[in-house]
Design an enzyme around this catalytic site. Structure first.
Site, mmCIF file in Angstrom:
data_model
loop_
_atom_site.group_PDB
_atom_site.id
_atom_site.type_symbol
_atom_site.label_atom_id
_atom_site.label_comp_id
_atom_site.label_asym_id
_atom_site.label_seq_id
_atom_site.Cartn_x
_atom_site.Cartn_y
_atom_site.Cartn_z
ATOM 1 N N ASP A 129 -28.622 33.824 -44.828
ATOM 2 C CA ASP A 129 -28.159 32.600 -45.475
ATOM 3 C C ASP A 129 -26.673 32.735 -45.830
ATOM 4 O O ASP A 129 -26.279 33.648 -46.558
ATOM 5 C CB ASP A 129 -28.997 32.363 -46.733
ATOM 6 N N ASP A 152 -25.643 20.838 -39.342
ATOM 7 C CA ASP A 152 -26.743 19.875 -39.388
ATOM 8 C C ASP A 152 -26.318 18.680 -40.234
ATOM 9 O O ASP A 152 -25.981 18.831 -41.404
ATOM 10 C CB ASP A 152 -27.972 20.544 -39.994
ATOM 11 N N GLU A 228 -20.546 19.039 -28.844
ATOM 12 C CA GLU A 228 -19.503 18.035 -28.655
ATOM 13 C C GLU A 228 -19.723 17.281 -27.351
ATOM 14 O O GLU A 228 -19.588 16.054 -27.296
ATOM 15 C CB GLU A 228 -18.134 18.706 -28.650
#
Length: 246
Positions: A129, A152, A228
């Site tokens: 994390d 996200d 992208e």
């Protein structure tokens, strides 16, 4: 079947925290642990190369000079996906050190495999994390920059609290940056781009490098990512933001 080191990494991407009365403390995550399996190749890459390309979470700051063998600036990338653009940047910039964080183990395995293929030595990866790494494992003033590409978007309004770009996150990052250190973000969700711009602009320790006070064109040094390319195919725009610490 005996689990290998690589198999165990997925179970340790964050440390458990508890309340004073011993109850498990739930966290608001900015990520979801996907269930994709490591391929045998990715597993072998992690097992065989973690000692040279991997870092483990620790509760004391990393000694970057010892880890990389030099005093070059360290650029942190959070959420590198499969790692291709991160490895390409490390390969193209041998005068910088790169540290990548990703919680999806197949992505970590793929990144390591590509780094080995390219012969990259100025890169280390972590499977943990990112908020805990920033809090515990990176000393203040030791990062040359932060890269956050296509995080996200948590596009539903009720999930916006899960977006990683929040005021407290930016404050934490700034503490870790050296003077003139940078924050470079990119997203193909306009609503998230607007939030990024609002949060970054509100912090008085940062200066926006955009001539228009908002976004910049994709710089040549940021490789075109598959996210992208996907956005272009869907008709989405892409927004880059580049701020520098005063």
């Amino acid at each position: 079947m005996t689990q290998t080191f690589a198999d165990q990494k997925r179970k340790t991407v964050e440390t458990a925290e508890f309340t004073e009365d011993g109850r498990y403390k739930r966290k608001v995550r900015s990520f979801v642990l996907r269930t994709g399996r490591l391929s045998e190749f990715q597993r072998n890459m992690m097992n065989d190369n973690w000692g040279t390309l991997g870092l483990d979470y620790q509760t004391e700051p990393f000694d970057f000079a010892k880890i990389y063998g030099n005093d070059n600036p360290v650029v942190l990338e959070i959420g590198f996906g499969m790692g291709k653009s991160l490895v390409d940047m490390a390969f193209a910039n041998p005068d910088k050190n790169y540290l990548g964080i990703e919680v999806h183990t197949p992505g970590v395995g793929a990144c390591i495999a590509y780094a080995v293929e390219k012969g990259v030595t100025n890169l280390r990866v972590i499977c943990h994390d990112a908020t805990e790494i920033l809090r515990d494992s990176i000393a203040d003033g030791t990062l040359g920059g932060l890269q956050l590409f296509f995080p996200d978007p948590w596009h539903k309004a009720k999930h916006h609290k899960r977006r990683i770009v929040q005021p407290h996150f930016v404050t934490q990052v700034i503490q870790k940056l050296s003077e003139n250190g940078f924050i470079h973000m990119a997203t193909d969700w306009e609503n998230y781009a607007e939030q990024m711009l609002e949060v970054l602009s509100a912090n008085t320790d940062l200066v926006n490098t955009s001539k228009n006070g908002n976004y910049i064109p994709r710089p040549d040094f940021r490789p075109l990512t598959k996210f992208e390319a996907r956005g272009h195919k869907l008709g989405h725009g892409v927004w880059d933001l580049y701020f520098v610490k005063k």
